[in-house]
Write a protein that holds these residues in place. Structure first.
Motif, short mmCIF file in Angstrom:
data_model
loop_
_atom_site.label_atom_id
_atom_site.label_comp_id
_atom_site.label_asym_id
_atom_site.label_seq_id
_atom_site.Cartn_x
_atom_site.Cartn_y
_atom_site.Cartn_z
N GLN A 174 0.80 -1.23 0.00
CA GLN A 174 0.00 0.00 0.00
C GLN A 174 0.84 1.28 0.00
N PHE A 175 2.07 1.22 0.47
CA PHE A 175 2.88 2.43 0.60
C PHE A 175 3.70 2.74 -0.65
N LEU A 176 3.70 1.85 -1.63
CA LEU A 176 4.52 2.06 -2.82
C LEU A 176 4.23 3.40 -3.52
N PRO A 177 2.96 3.71 -3.84
CA PRO A 177 2.73 4.98 -4.55
C PRO A 177 3.09 6.19 -3.70
N PHE B 73 6.85 6.57 -3.92
CA PHE B 73 7.19 7.02 -5.26
C PHE B 73 6.86 8.49 -5.44
N ALA B 74 5.76 8.93 -4.83
CA ALA B 74 5.40 10.35 -4.90
C ALA B 74 6.43 11.22 -4.19
N VAL B 75 7.02 10.71 -3.12
CA VAL B 75 8.10 11.45 -2.44
C VAL B 75 9.27 11.67 -3.39
N TYR B 76 9.62 10.63 -4.14
CA TYR B 76 10.69 10.78 -5.12
C TYR B 76 10.30 11.82 -6.18
N LEU B 77 9.07 11.78 -6.66
CA LEU B 77 8.64 12.74 -7.67
C LEU B 77 8.73 14.17 -7.16
N PHE B 78 8.49 14.36 -5.86
CA PHE B 78 8.56 15.70 -5.26
C PHE B 78 9.96 16.30 -5.45
N PHE B 79 10.98 15.48 -5.30
CA PHE B 79 12.35 15.97 -5.44
C PHE B 79 12.82 15.96 -6.90
N ALA C 67 -2.84 13.07 -9.79
CA ALA C 67 -3.38 12.01 -10.66
C ALA C 67 -2.96 10.64 -10.17
N LEU C 68 -1.82 10.55 -9.51
CA LEU C 68 -1.35 9.26 -8.98
C LEU C 68 -2.07 8.88 -7.69
#
Length: 405
Positions: free
Chosen positions: A186-189, A192-198, A211-212
């Protein structure tokens, strides 16, 4: 599609079908059991319309039992609950096709970022990985997890290539599929969103993150509302994780499911369950209580907990729950992991061909090291160990050729 890729897929499928044909439906001495978690019963409940609106069916997520019911009962109308039911054979063929699908994803991913040679090497390593064949007959979620994770990695790679709403929505759907197979994912997205933030400017990030995460959250909350309607309590996903987390951190039994003190943790589990039920609690309260007991186990003896984490890290890669056949699993896994280490060095840890597989490998390994670990839980990410190992194998071959010149 190249002829070599097609031949690889055919060879991998043939190996899996041959293994299925060799293992009888009714059981074999190589397997202590085929269905340890009651998935056949859950599939029957779904087939009979007794799952989605049944307040007793809150121990597991519905996707794998639903698909098992579809494939198993679609071939034969005999109940799946018998080990020799004809529909079990259909489920095993479906498992084989899922596993070949995961193989196709890893090949396409490695070829995109590293080339044809490493992709073929990675594909061959996984096509004939012995534990991939071994798990095909088993009624459990590791195979469908492996296939879903493989498609998730391709979806994540597409989103990183083109940070568009469409790609983010697709990854959101794939993330929901993962969560509805196993809540452990459940924590994967979110990570991944944390990575997208940076990785992206704010204007790009908030669009693709919305959207994710918003559709993903809506789907998960919808299942929580289902649970609330049936039990009077809102909770996401299922009620199984507490038992594994507590038992895996229960230092008296060394976090072992089938060790010499198995009777100790089973008796204690029954004691805790009865305590909560006597207080008027149900499965959700038992689940929450076991999570709290697991945290207490860690806090009561932190040095012992750290030592147990180290043991569970090794068990994740090497040790079956039965603790059998270590003479096979230890050299086999060491070979694959060593080649993967070479592959990381050859590819570079920051390159996508290594970074995305390492993200999934680290997620799985870390999660189960903190909870309960055995080699079974490493199987969904072994395609990506093989992806790195294929790069490592080609790197060693190139190094050998250069050194001989």
């Amino acid at each position: 599609m190249s002829r070599r890729f097609l031949f690889l897929l055919i060879a991998a499928l043939a190996a899996r079908l041959a293994w299925i044909a060799w293992i009888p439906l009714g059981g074999a001495s190589l397997y202590p059991f085929f269905d340890a978690d009651g998935y056949k019963e859950a599939a029957e409940a779904l087939h009979n319309g007794e799952f989605l609106d049944n307040g007793e069916q809150i121990k597991r997520m519905p996707l794998y039992p639903a698909l098992t019911a579809f494939f198993g009962r679609g071939i034969s109308q005999n109940p799946l609950t018998a080990d020799n039911a004809p529909g079990i054979g259909a489920v095993r063929i479906w498992h084989a096709l899922l596993d070949v699908g995961a193989l196709a994803c890893l090949y396409l991913f490695v070829r995109r970022w590293q080339g044809e040679g490493p992709a073929l090497a990675a594909g061959v390593l996984y096509a004939f990985y012995p534990l991939a064949l071994y798990r095909i007959p088993l009624m459990n979620t590791e195979i469908i997890q492996g296939a879903a994770v493989a498609f998730w990695i391709l979806g994540a790679s597409r989103l990183l290539d083109a940070p568009r709403m469409r790609e983010a929505l697709l990854l959101s759907l794939l993330s929901s599929v993962l969560a509805f197979i196993s809540p452990a994912l459940q924590f994967l997205p979110l990570l991944f969103a944390v990575y997208l933030f940076f990785a992206y400017p704010w204007k790009t990030f908030y669009r693709i993150a919305a959207a994710l995460l918003i559709p993903y959250a809506a789907i998960c909350i919808g299942w929580g509302l289902r649970n609330d309607a049936l039990t009077g309590q809102f909770f996401l996903f299922d009620t199984r994780g507490g038992k594994e987390f507590w038992m895996g951190n229960f230092q008296e039994v060394d976090g072992r499911w089938e060790g010499p003190k198995q009777d100790v943790w089973i008796a204690k589990w029954h004691e805790y369950t009865k305590k909560i039920e006597d207080e008027g609690g149900g499965e959700r309260e038992v689940n929450q209580y076991l999570y709290r007991r697991g945290v207490q186990e860690i806090l009561l003896n932190p040095p012992g907990a750290l030592l147990l984490f180290a043991k569970k890290f090794l068990r994740f890669w090497y040790v079956p729950a039965s603790e059998r056949m270590l003479y096979l699993t230890v050299p086999l896994q060491t070979f694959y992991l060593a080649l993967a280490g070479v592959g990381i060095a050859a590819a570079g840890i920051r390159k996508r061909v290594a970074a995305l597989p390492l993200f999934l490998i680290g997620y799985y390994c870390g999660l189960y090291t903190l909870s309960y670990a055995c080699i079974r839980f490493s199987l969904p990410i072994m395609p990506w160990v093989c992806a790195l190992a294929g790069i490592g194998l080609c790197g060693l071959w190139n190094w050998r050729k250069e050194s001989s010149q």
